[in-house]
Each structure stands twice: as C-alpha cells, then as structure tokens.
Scaffold this motif. Structure first.
Motif, PDB file in Angstrom:
ATOM      1  N   ALA A 169       0.829  -1.208   0.000  1.00 36.91           N
ATOM      2  CA  ALA A 169       0.000   0.000   0.000  1.00 36.91           C
ATOM      3  C   ALA A 169       0.865   1.260   0.000  1.00 36.91           C
ATOM      4  CB  ALA A 169      -0.931  -0.014   1.210  1.00 36.91           C
ATOM      5  N   ALA A 170       1.966   1.237   0.766  1.00 35.97           N
ATOM      6  CA  ALA A 170       2.872   2.391   0.789  1.00 35.97           C
ATOM      7  C   ALA A 170       3.525   2.593  -0.575  1.00 35.97           C
ATOM      8  CB  ALA A 170       3.934   2.192   1.866  1.00 35.97           C
ATOM      9  N   VAL A 171       3.876   1.492  -1.237  1.00 33.14           N
ATOM     10  CA  VAL A 171       4.488   1.591  -2.567  1.00 33.14           C
ATOM     11  C   VAL A 171       3.503   2.196  -3.561  1.00 33.14           C
ATOM     12  CG1 VAL A 171       5.372   0.249  -4.510  1.00 33.14           C
ATOM     13  CG2 VAL A 171       6.142  -0.255  -2.189  1.00 33.14           C
ATOM     14  N   ARG A 172       2.264   1.740  -3.532  1.00 35.92           N
ATOM     15  CA  ARG A 172       1.264   2.283  -4.460  1.00 35.92           C
ATOM     16  C   ARG A 172       0.984   3.749  -4.149  1.00 35.92           C
ATOM     17  NH1 ARG A 172      -1.433  -2.251  -2.785  1.00 35.92           N
ATOM     18  NH2 ARG A 172      -3.150  -0.997  -1.976  1.00 35.92           N
ATOM     19  N   ALA A 173       0.951   4.086  -2.867  1.00 35.82           N
ATOM     20  CA  ALA A 173       0.699   5.478  -2.488  1.00 35.82           C
ATOM     21  C   ALA A 173       1.850   6.381  -2.910  1.00 35.82           C
ATOM     22  CB  ALA A 173       0.476   5.581  -0.980  1.00 35.82           C
ATOM     23  N   ALA A 174       3.088   5.861  -2.865  1.00 37.63           N
ATOM     24  CA  ALA A 174       4.237   6.662  -3.280  1.00 37.63           C
ATOM     25  C   ALA A 174       4.135   7.040  -4.745  1.00 37.63           C
ATOM     26  CB  ALA A 174       5.533   5.895  -3.025  1.00 37.63           C
ATOM     27  N   ALA A 175       3.531   6.190  -5.552  1.00 36.47           N
ATOM     28  CA  ALA A 175       3.364   6.498  -6.970  1.00 36.47           C
ATOM     29  C   ALA A 175       2.171   7.413  -7.205  1.00 36.47           C
ATOM     30  CB  ALA A 175       3.195   5.206  -7.776  1.00 36.47           C
ATOM     31  N   ASP A 176       1.076   7.200  -6.464  1.00 39.56           N
ATOM     32  CA  ASP A 176      -0.149   7.955  -6.700  1.00 39.56           C
ATOM     33  C   ASP A 176      -0.120   9.341  -6.076  1.00 39.56           C
ATOM     34  OD1 ASP A 176      -1.278   5.929  -8.180  1.00 39.56           O
ATOM     35  OD2 ASP A 176      -2.192   4.971  -6.433  1.00 39.56           O
ATOM     36  N   ASP A 177       0.273   9.414  -4.800  1.00 36.94           N
ATOM     37  CA  ASP A 177       0.185  10.683  -4.075  1.00 36.94           C
ATOM     38  C   ASP A 177       1.242  10.715  -2.975  1.00 36.94           C
ATOM     39  OD1 ASP A 177      -0.508  13.027  -2.877  1.00 36.94           O
ATOM     40  OD2 ASP A 177      -2.659  12.628  -2.844  1.00 36.94           O
ATOM     41  N   PRO A 178       2.483  11.113  -3.295  1.00 38.89           N
ATOM     42  CA  PRO A 178       3.534  11.134  -2.271  1.00 38.89           C
ATOM     43  C   PRO A 178       3.215  12.059  -1.102  1.00 38.89           C
ATOM     44  CG  PRO A 178       4.463  11.358  -4.484  1.00 38.89           C
ATOM     45  CD  PRO A 178       2.977  11.498  -4.613  1.00 38.89           C
ATOM     46  N   GLN A 179       2.530  13.192  -1.385  1.00 37.44           N
ATOM     47  CA  GLN A 179       2.198  14.114  -0.298  1.00 37.44           C
ATOM     48  C   GLN A 179       1.264  13.457   0.717  1.00 37.44           C
ATOM     49  OE1 GLN A 179       2.096  14.900  -3.547  1.00 37.44           O
ATOM     50  NE2 GLN A 179       3.849  16.302  -3.650  1.00 37.44           N
ATOM     51  N   MET A 180       0.267  12.744   0.214  1.00 37.32           N
ATOM     52  CA  MET A 180      -0.636  12.046   1.119  1.00 37.32           C
ATOM     53  C   MET A 180       0.100  10.968   1.903  1.00 37.32           C
ATOM     54  SD  MET A 180      -3.649  11.843   2.346  1.00 37.32           S
ATOM     55  CE  MET A 180      -4.630  12.825   1.197  1.00 37.32           C
ATOM     56  N   LEU A 181       1.045  10.287   1.243  1.00 37.31           N
ATOM     57  CA  LEU A 181       1.827   9.274   1.946  1.00 37.31           C
ATOM     58  C   LEU A 181       2.628   9.908   3.081  1.00 37.31           C
ATOM     59  CD1 LEU A 181       2.920   6.347   2.101  1.00 37.31           C
ATOM     60  CD2 LEU A 181       4.698   7.040   0.489  1.00 37.31           C
ATOM     61  N   ALA A 182       3.169  11.110   2.847  1.00 35.06           N
ATOM     62  CA  ALA A 182       3.951  11.772   3.885  1.00 35.06           C
ATOM     63  C   ALA A 182       3.095  12.119   5.093  1.00 35.06           C
ATOM     64  CB  ALA A 182       4.611  13.030   3.328  1.00 35.06           C
ATOM     65  N   THR A 183       1.823  12.459   4.870  1.00 35.00           N
ATOM     66  CA  THR A 183       0.953  12.809   5.993  1.00 35.00           C
ATOM     67  C   THR A 183       0.643  11.611   6.873  1.00 35.00           C
ATOM     68  OG1 THR A 183      -1.049  12.427   4.670  1.00 35.00           O
ATOM     69  CG2 THR A 183      -0.096  14.650   4.642  1.00 35.00           C
ATOM     70  N   THR A 184       0.827  10.389   6.342  1.00 37.48           N
ATOM     71  CA  THR A 184       0.580   9.189   7.144  1.00 37.48           C
ATOM     72  C   THR A 184       1.788   8.767   7.966  1.00 37.48           C
ATOM     73  OG1 THR A 184       1.243   7.700   5.346  1.00 37.48           O
ATOM     74  CG2 THR A 184      -1.077   8.383   5.427  1.00 37.48           C
ATOM     75  N   GLY A 185       2.874   9.548   7.868  1.00 36.80           N
ATOM     76  CA  GLY A 185       4.056   9.239   8.654  1.00 36.80           C
ATOM     77  C   GLY A 185       5.123   8.472   7.904  1.00 36.80           C
ATOM     78  N   HIS A 186       4.892   8.146   6.636  1.00 32.23           N
ATOM     79  CA  HIS A 186       5.890   7.445   5.838  1.00 32.23           C
ATOM     80  C   HIS A 186       6.751   8.447   5.074  1.00 32.23           C
ATOM     81  CE1 HIS A 186       2.814   4.320   6.497  1.00 32.23           C
ATOM     82  NE2 HIS A 186       3.814   3.449   6.358  1.00 32.23           N
ATOM     83  N   ASN A 187       7.993   8.124   4.908  1.00 30.65           N
ATOM     84  CA  ASN A 187       8.917   8.970   4.168  1.00 30.65           C
ATOM     85  C   ASN A 187       8.913   8.548   2.698  1.00 30.65           C
ATOM     86  OD1 ASN A 187      10.993  10.445   3.086  1.00 30.65           O
ATOM     87  ND2 ASN A 187      12.485   9.935   4.679  1.00 30.65           N
ATOM     88  N   PRO A 188       8.371   9.369   1.791  1.00 32.44           N
ATOM     89  CA  PRO A 188       8.355   8.978   0.372  1.00 32.44           C
ATOM     90  C   PRO A 188       9.736   8.702  -0.178  1.00 32.44           C
ATOM     91  CG  PRO A 188       6.909  10.861   0.752  1.00 32.44           C
ATOM     92  CD  PRO A 188       7.683  10.654   2.013  1.00 32.44           C
ATOM     93  N   ARG A 189      10.730   9.430   0.321  1.00 33.16           N
ATOM     94  CA  ARG A 189      12.088   9.214  -0.165  1.00 33.16           C
ATOM     95  C   ARG A 189      12.586   7.821   0.215  1.00 33.16           C
ATOM     96  NH1 ARG A 189      15.051   9.417  -4.097  1.00 33.16           N
ATOM     97  NH2 ARG A 189      17.242   9.094  -3.610  1.00 33.16           N
ATOM     98  N   ALA A 190      12.266   7.399   1.442  1.00 35.41           N
ATOM     99  CA  ALA A 190      12.670   6.066   1.876  1.00 35.41           C
ATOM    100  C   ALA A 190      11.949   4.990   1.074  1.00 35.41           C
ATOM    101  CB  ALA A 190      12.389   5.898   3.374  1.00 35.41           C
TER     102      ALA A 190
END
Length: 694
Positions: A169-190
């Motif tokens: 789910a984090a991988v798919r979110a990194a492609a779709d919406d990195p900003q939203m992924l960052a708000t969930t506490g995940h580092n898109p760069r990582a």
C-alpha cells in the motif's frame, strides 16, 4: 499432434525464457511504474547477479544458495545506490535519467569485465538439477522446470505483497500521491529507495537463477534490457500478471517463433512494442503533454481544459467579445515563443538589439569554423580521420537537437534514418554512383522518405513514449540490417566499395586530409541550412509548438503537420550524416548505426543544450575524442570513459554547454541551454495505471 510434438521442447523453453524475462522485467516495471525512474542500467543489475552467482557456483546446493544471496544483495545495494544517483534528477524528467543510467551501465559493464574477465563464465548447478526428466516423451532439463516453478511462485508472492500488505500500500501510495503518503508518517524518499533496491534485488536474483539459461558474458546485459523493455511496454504497469503474460509471449517468440517463422521472428517483438505504444498514444491528449500535468481521466474536466485553452488567447488580448480570426490574433500571446516585434516607437533600438543578438549567436559558429579549418595543419592523419567522423556524428546530433530541443520529441532512434543514408551511399558507390553531391542528395531523400513513413507513429506521442517508440524503430531497423544481407552485408557490414568523388569527374578521395575537407564543407552547408530554417518563421512556429502546443492548436495551427515536417527534415539531415560517415570511414558495419550510437547522439545534443546546434557539434566532438582518442591511451576502458562522460554531462551540464553562456529561461531558440525535458509537464512521472507516460 506431430507438429505439437515436434515443437514441444522449444515451447517449454519459451516458457522458461519468458519467466526469466518476467523476473527481470518485474523489477524494471517496479522502478519505472512506481519510482518513476527510466532505468537503462537494469540489464547491468542482472549482470551483477549473473556474474556473482556464476563465480560462486560449485555444483553444490550451498554454492547455489550462497550465490543467490550474494548476487541478490549486490544488485540490491546497486539499486539503492541508483536511487541516490537519480535523486538530483527528479525534476528534470526521464531524458536525464535515461542518459545517466545508460552511462552507469557503461561504467558497470566495464568494471564487471575487468573483475570477472571478458569470457563467458561457466555455471555449475547441483547434481539433482543438472539432469533431465521425461516430459511427454521428451527429455527436458530439470533445472528449467524448477525455474518455471520458482518464477510462478515469485509472481504470486509479488502480487500478494503489492495488493495485500501495508508495504504494498505504501508503494502504491508513493506512486499515486507522495504528499498524502507523507501525511501518514511514511517517508516517500525512503519508499523510493526501497522500491529501487527491491527492483535491483529482483534483477540480481534473476541473474543468479538465469545464469544457467542466459550465461553471463559480454552483450548479455544489453539483450536482457531490450527484451525487458519490450515486456514492460507490452504488459503495461498495471499488474504483475499482465507483465507475466507479456514475458511468456516474448519468450515464445524468441524460441518457438524462431523455429516456426524464422524470417519474421526478428521483427515481431519491436514491431509489437511500437504498435502498442502508438495505440496508447492515440488515447492521450497531445496538447496536454506540454501545457498541463497530463491528460485528465475525467471527460468533463478534459472538455473544460479545452475550452479554457481556446478562450485564453482571447481574454489575454482584453477583447473577450470578439473571437480569433483565422488564428492570426489568437497567436499574439505566443510571441514569447514565436518571436516578438519591437514597439513602434523604438525601431532603431530594436534593430540594434536584434543585430547584437544575431552577432552573439553567429560568433560561436564562426570561431568553431575557423578552428575546424585549421585542424589539418595541426593534427596527424589518424586525428584528422577522427575529426571527419566527429563531423558525421555531429550532423546526427544536430538532427537529434532539432527533434528533442525544437520539436519536443526526445528520440533514441535517429540512427534509423542515419542508417538509411549510410547504406544508400554505400550501395550507390558500389553501383558506380560515386559523385559526392549525388550520394548526398539521394541519401538525404531516402532518409526523408523513411522518416515520412514512420513519422505519423512518432509525432502523436510525447515524453517517454517518444523515447520508447523511437527505440523500437531503431531496433527494427537494426533487425532489417542484419536480415537483408544482399543490401547491407548483414553482421559483416559493407567494405570495398569505390571511394567517393568530391565532384563529378574527379578522382576518388582516399587521403585523410581531402576526406576531412569534404566532410567539413558538407557539414558547414548542412548546419548553415539548418540554422537558417530554425531561425526562420517556420522554426519559430516549431518552437511555439514545443512550448505552447495547446494554445497553438487552439489558434488553428496544424501542429501535427509542423511536427511531421520537422521529423522529415531531421531525418534528411541524419541521412546526410550517414552518407558522410560512409565516405569518411570507407566501410560500414551494424555497430556504426546501433543503439549505442543513438545514445551518443542524444548525449551530444544534451551536452550542447538540446537547442544549440553548435553545442551538438561540440558534444559530438567530445564523444569521439573520448571514445577513440583518449580511450586509445587507456586500451580496453573505452566504455568506462564514455560512461563517465555520460554521468558528468548529466550532473555538471544540466543546461548544456550553451547554458554556461548564461541564457535565460525563455522558450525558443535564443536560450540554447534550455533542455526540452526540464519543463515539468513535458515528462510526467508514470503512474501504475497501465499507461506509459506520454
């Protein structure tokens, strides 16, 4: 049944080969579709695993497991390093990524050869797998059957991870919406680094397990990369199962297709790749490639965008009550891209500024011309011949500049018309047509006709899709060259044809100095004609098409016609370069018109600044010096030096040599350093929707 029985073993071989390609292509699809990295060094990651596994294999299960662990880990680390290398290029589009990763592939391939040697390494598998089993009455290698089982399990496991786990789910979110992924506490760069590391691990594991099928050796990484690109294009980026189906189809064409239709098999893969890309580009909004962040999936929103694009020129004029008349008034807001006129109150000042700008643009050309004229008195015969080859490659680079920098169509297949012109000249000379002007005109005409035929498949697409389509065109042309031996000589090439005459009735040119003089005159005429066209109203319209395509279309301009004419003209120029190369070299081989030369030409254009004709010539000269002159002082390390040049050019010259002159960021020919893929909308990141980004 007899036919099925006769082709059973090749068919099963095709499944095994296809599943091997699937494991590699799954990593490439992950890097491209999720991390947004067009990785042309993916084949090198495969080679890292293959060489490591082969070196550690000793015929025992322990050796196989150790090789698998070491090869996977080494490629995983290389993938993570690739993430760090491409991070500074995140805003520069896929063109910079392609050049960087291709340079890293050259460096990595040279280092692997230096460490493991240039010969194919033997691979020893455990005794239980180094045997054969009975399959429907036929003996078949047990290792390949085991590999088929492992690849299917890997496909199932990968699909489960991507669709059923938090990591997926984090991988798919990194492609779709990195900003939203960052708000969930995940580092898109990582997540980005993890994706590329996982892609490298897949390639490395495929290299270890596939070494008994495709042994490690020179050329393996290029073959695996090309076939993996075909798989990714055919399967799309939607799911691993689609990639699996495409990989099996490619594997069957490579094995079963050769036995059933040997004459067609070399063309099927890249023809299918080109067809799929062209069909996908038909459903993309061409104007959106430059003026928006991609085509909208909502038809209502797309209609709104079209209306806004049509109304924008009218409101800019401040006369919303009247519509554009024949597209003339509507084009006024495009003056920044098409060339503006001076205010009526200051004609003298405008004329002076124009003359000053014209002189500043002509001065580098004059300086370069003086230097080139003086070269024969300064260099030895070998260096003079290299300078002639650099002029031929320079014309190819200028044709790439026309398409990439002015038309906004980055290309990896301009060696196709280059090859048409080269083989036309060689065959004309062999038939007794040795007059240089005749060879140049007929070669340019043949290349122009070729570009007119393939042009409609190219001009509709944008961004990465153009790179892939032109790559397919180039590879198809290479397949034709290898098959059409009566015209091209096949893999042996052509040699021994009569020397070219500078003019009718003269002697054939054989001395390096006279060949160089001929090349210099031809290149000067071709470059001057190109500059005159690019600085004319036609060239400004082409620049406007690149910079503001939607507004050009709304103004009534036939954008498709402009791009097609540019594609044909660039093809004719490449044909002249191919003709010149044959005249200077006095021989022709498939390597002279292959993918590597296409990458060199694109690099030369980028070194120059993508809109600098003079910079493209200088870039071509730098490449030839590095490849043939500097590498001569360090034998065996030409790829390492060229790869270093690729990497240095991408990092140190983001706007090319022309950018060092302090050009502004305006659109159009004047700022020669502005690379076409530096505009964010020009190459949007691919998404996991099954589309290759237009």
């Amino acid at each position: 049944m007899d036919l099925l029985d006769a082709h059973l073993v090749p068919a099963v071989d095709g499944v095994a080969y296809g599943l091997l390609l699937f494991v590699v292509a799954a990593g490439l699809s992950l890097a491209f579709g999720t991390a947004g990295v067009l990785n042309l060094s993916h084949g090198t990651l495969y080679a890292i695993g293959a060489y490591t596994g082969a070196a550690l294999s000793d015929g025992t299960w322990g050796g196989l497991v150790l090789g698998l662990a070491a090869g996977t880990a080494a490629a995983c680390v290389a993938g993570a390093g690739l993430s760090a290398a491409t991070a500074p290029l995140a805003r520069r589009g896929h063109l910079a990524q392609a050049l960087l990763t291709f340079g890293l592939a050259l460096v990595g391939g040279d280092l692997l050869i230096q460490f493991f040697g240039a010969n194919d390494l033997p691979v020893r598998v455990p005794g239980a797998l180094d045997s054969s089993v009975t399959l429907l009455g036929h003996r078949y290698p047990a290792y390949r059957l085991g590999f088929i089982v492992m690849a299917v399990l890997l496909a199932a496991f990968g699909t489960w991870v991507l669709t059923r786990t938090r990591m997926g789910a984090a991988v798919r979110a990194a492609a779709d919406d990195p900003q939203m992924l960052a708000t969930t506490g995940h580092n898109p760069r990582a997540v980005h680094t993890g994706v590329l590391a996982a892609a490298g691990a897949l390639a490395g594991a495929a290299g270890v397990l596939g070494a008994p099928i495709i042994g490690p050796g020179p050329g393996t990484s290029e073959t695996v990369l090309m076939l993996s690109l075909v798989v990714v294009v055919l399967g799309g980026l939607r799911s691993l199962w689609a990639t699996l189906a495409a990989a099996v189809a490619v594997g069957e064409v490579q094995t079963l297709g050769v036995s059933l239709a040997p004459d067609l098999a070399p063309y099927l893969l890249f023809a299918a790749m080109a067809a799929v890309l062209v069909l996908r580009s038909r459903f993309a909004e061409p104007a959106a490639a430059h003026d928006s962040h991609g085509p909208s999936p909502d038809p209502v929103d797309r209609l709104r965008r079209r209306l806004v694009a049509r109304l924008r020129p009218r409101t800019t004029r401040g006369a919303a009550e009247t519509g554009p008349r024949n597209g003339t008034d509507a084009a006024k807001p495009l003056t920044g891209a098409l060339g503006s006129r001076a205010p009526a109150g200051a004609p003298a000042r405008a004329g002076g500024l124009w003359r000053g700008a014209a002189w500043r643009q002509a001065a580098p050309l004059l300086v370069l011309l003086v230097v080139l004229i003086a070269l024969p008195g300064l260099l030895d015969s070998y260096s003079i011949s290299l300078a002639g080859s650099a002029l031929a490659l320079g014309l190819l680079a200028v044709s790439v500049t026309v398409l990439t920098g002015y038309a906004g169509l980055p290309t990896l297949g301009q060696t196709a018309p280059f090859a048409v012109g080269a083989y036309a000249t060689a065959n004309l000379a062999d038939a007794g047509w040795t007059a240089g002007p005749v060879q140049l005109v007929l070669s340019a005409l043949a290349a122009a006709v070729f570009s007119a035929v393939v042009g409609p498949a190219v001009i509709r697409a944008r961004g990465t899709t153009v790179l892939m389509i032109t790559l397919a065109v180039g590879e198809l042309t290479g397949a034709v060259i290898n098959q059409l031996k009566s015209v091209t000589g096949g893999a042996d090439g052509l040699v021994g044809f009569p020397a070219t005459q500078a003019l009718w009735g003269g002697e054939g040119m054989t001395e390096e100095s006279e060949l160089y003089t001929y090349a210099l005159v031809v290149a000067a005429v071709a470059v001057t004609a190109t500059l005159l066209v690019l600085r004319s109203p036609a060239g400004k319209l082409l620049t406007g098409t690149r910079s503001a395509e939607a507004r050009m279309r709304a103004s009534g301009h036939p954008v498709g016609r402009y791009l097609l004419v540019a594609h044909i003209g660039a093809g004719a120029l490449a044909g002249v370069g191919g003709s010149l190369m044959v005249t200077v070299q006095q021989y022709l081989s498939p390597a002279d018109v292959g993918f590597e030369i296409a990458a060199f030409a694109l690099l030369a254009a980028v070194i120059g600044g993508t809109t600098s004709v003079i910079g493209a010539l200088m870039g071509a000269g730098l490449i030839v010096i590095t490849r043939d002159w500097v590498a001569g002082a360090w034998p065996g390390h030409g790829p390492l030096l060229l790869g270093t040049l690729f990497v240095a050019a991408v990092y140190l010259l983001p706007r090319g040599l022309a950018g060092l002159r302090g050009g502004s960021g305006r659109s159009g020919p004047a700022p020669e350093g502005a690379a076409s893929d530096e505009r964010p909308p020009a190459a949007p990141a691919p998404t996991p929707t099954g589309k290759v980004s237009p």
